[in-house]
Motif scaffolding. Sequence first.
Motif, PDB file in Angstrom:
ATOM      1  N   UNK A 190       0.822  -1.207   0.000  1.00 41.06           N
ATOM      2  CA  UNK A 190       0.000   0.000   0.000  1.00 41.06           C
ATOM      3  C   UNK A 190       0.856   1.257   0.000  1.00 41.06           C
ATOM      4  N   UNK A 191       1.962   1.223   0.724  1.00 41.33           N
ATOM      5  CA  UNK A 191       2.785   2.426   0.848  1.00 41.33           C
ATOM      6  C   UNK A 191       3.889   2.488  -0.201  1.00 41.33           C
ATOM      7  N   UNK A 192       3.908   1.535  -1.130  1.00 40.87           N
ATOM      8  CA  UNK A 192       4.919   1.556  -2.181  1.00 40.87           C
ATOM      9  C   UNK A 192       4.721   2.778  -3.060  1.00 40.87           C
ATOM     10  N   UNK A 193       5.776   3.467  -3.337  1.00 43.88           N
ATOM     11  CA  UNK A 193       5.694   4.689  -4.135  1.00 43.88           C
ATOM     12  C   UNK A 193       5.416   5.881  -3.244  1.00 43.88           C
ATOM     13  N   UNK A 194       6.071   6.976  -3.525  1.00 39.79           N
ATOM     14  CA  UNK A 194       5.916   8.148  -2.657  1.00 39.79           C
ATOM     15  C   UNK A 194       5.032   9.212  -3.267  1.00 39.79           C
ATOM     16  N   UNK A 195       4.747   9.110  -4.548  1.00 41.90           N
ATOM     17  CA  UNK A 195       3.935  10.138  -5.185  1.00 41.90           C
ATOM     18  C   UNK A 195       4.697  11.424  -5.441  1.00 41.90           C
ATOM     19  N   UNK A 196       6.017  11.417  -5.222  1.00 41.02           N
ATOM     20  CA  UNK A 196       6.818  12.629  -5.355  1.00 41.02           C
ATOM     21  C   UNK A 196       7.313  12.797  -6.781  1.00 41.02           C
ATOM     22  N   UNK A 197       7.375  14.041  -7.199  1.00 37.15           N
ATOM     23  CA  UNK A 197       7.983  14.357  -8.480  1.00 37.15           C
ATOM     24  C   UNK A 197       8.706  15.693  -8.356  1.00 37.15           C
ATOM     25  N   UNK A 198       9.752  15.842  -9.160  1.00 36.74           N
ATOM     26  CA  UNK A 198      10.553  17.060  -9.125  1.00 36.74           C
ATOM     27  C   UNK A 198       9.821  18.190  -9.817  1.00 36.74           C
ATOM     28  N   UNK A 199       9.986  19.385  -9.269  1.00 38.90           N
ATOM     29  CA  UNK A 199       9.402  20.588  -9.857  1.00 38.90           C
ATOM     30  C   UNK A 199      10.559  21.462 -10.316  1.00 38.90           C
ATOM     31  N   UNK A 200      10.585  21.843 -11.589  1.00 40.17           N
ATOM     32  CA  UNK A 200      11.693  22.670 -12.068  1.00 40.17           C
ATOM     33  C   UNK A 200      11.776  23.995 -11.299  1.00 40.17           C
ATOM     34  N   UNK A 208       3.967  16.363  -4.308  1.00 38.81           N
ATOM     35  CA  UNK A 208       3.410  15.025  -4.093  1.00 38.81           C
ATOM     36  C   UNK A 208       2.010  14.975  -4.670  1.00 38.81           C
ATOM     37  N   UNK A 209       1.741  13.914  -5.397  1.00 34.71           N
ATOM     38  CA  UNK A 209       0.422  13.713  -5.990  1.00 34.71           C
ATOM     39  C   UNK A 209      -0.100  12.342  -5.601  1.00 34.71           C
ATOM     40  N   UNK A 210      -1.390  12.275  -5.450  1.00 40.34           N
ATOM     41  CA  UNK A 210      -2.034  11.028  -5.053  1.00 40.34           C
ATOM     42  C   UNK A 210      -1.860   9.936  -6.111  1.00 40.34           C
ATOM     43  N   UNK A 211      -1.693  10.321  -7.366  1.00 41.55           N
ATOM     44  CA  UNK A 211      -1.551   9.338  -8.439  1.00 41.55           C
ATOM     45  C   UNK A 211      -0.289   8.488  -8.287  1.00 41.55           C
ATOM     46  N   UNK A 212       0.700   8.958  -7.524  1.00 44.70           N
ATOM     47  CA  UNK A 212       1.935   8.211  -7.346  1.00 44.70           C
ATOM     48  C   UNK A 212       1.845   7.112  -6.303  1.00 44.70           C
ATOM     49  N   UNK A 213       0.733   7.017  -5.613  1.00 49.69           N
ATOM     50  CA  UNK A 213       0.569   6.002  -4.571  1.00 49.69           C
ATOM     51  C   UNK A 213      -0.211   4.812  -5.112  1.00 49.69           C
ATOM     52  N   UNK A 214      -0.333   3.765  -4.328  1.00 50.49           N
ATOM     53  CA  UNK A 214      -1.020   2.548  -4.768  1.00 50.49           C
ATOM     54  C   UNK A 214      -2.509   2.835  -4.988  1.00 50.49           C
ATOM     55  N   UNK A 215      -3.130   1.975  -5.787  1.00 51.50           N
ATOM     56  CA  UNK A 215      -4.550   2.134  -6.079  1.00 51.50           C
ATOM     57  C   UNK A 215      -5.414   2.045  -4.824  1.00 51.50           C
ATOM     58  N   UNK A 216      -5.049   1.151  -3.901  1.00 56.05           N
ATOM     59  CA  UNK A 216      -5.821   1.027  -2.668  1.00 56.05           C
ATOM     60  C   UNK A 216      -5.735   2.311  -1.863  1.00 56.05           C
ATOM     61  N   UNK A 217      -4.521   2.884  -1.754  1.00 52.52           N
ATOM     62  CA  UNK A 217      -4.345   4.115  -0.990  1.00 52.52           C
ATOM     63  C   UNK A 217      -5.128   5.269  -1.627  1.00 52.52           C
TER      64      UNK A 217
END
Length: 183
Positions: free
Chosen positions: A95-105, A112-121
Amino acid sequence: MAVSNNITACLNFLALICTIPVVATGLWFASKQGAECARLARWPVAILGGLLLLVALAGFVGAYWNRQGLLAAYLFAMAALITLLLALLVFAFAVTHGSGAYDVPGRAYREYRLEGFSGWMRGYVAGDPRRWEGIRACLAASDTCKKLTMETAFFIAPEQFYQSDLSPLQSGCCKPATACGDA
């Protein structure tokens, strides 16, 4: 009494003593009806503590008085509890795999975006708007932002904010042109 039974009885007696705080914590959570943050942990902690208490008691009594039936029940119950806890551990990692983080120029922090987390989360957090409001209320009630103020007590100008290496909680508590914790 055989040496193995003595060791088993001693270990289960220690486990019996160690489960008392777990049961007490579960009952304390259950008595805190107003604390929304502890709602998920109320009964699972009390039930898990009670099961561990019963299993340790069965192991202690079975080993101390050499009751083969209790020892067999103890072994099966302990195997079931270990399997259950391993399944819970695998579920938590999945469930906690993936942080949802992405770099911002141009920014020193990450978004952090919710799309980066598991489907259940995603389904759990975004599936019910009241659930997210409850999570937000728990963060606000926990004085997290005030604690962060003591760690990073500075006035953040927009330039400082965008170039600061802030954690997700710090970036949520601190806004440009405000003092951290006042947002």
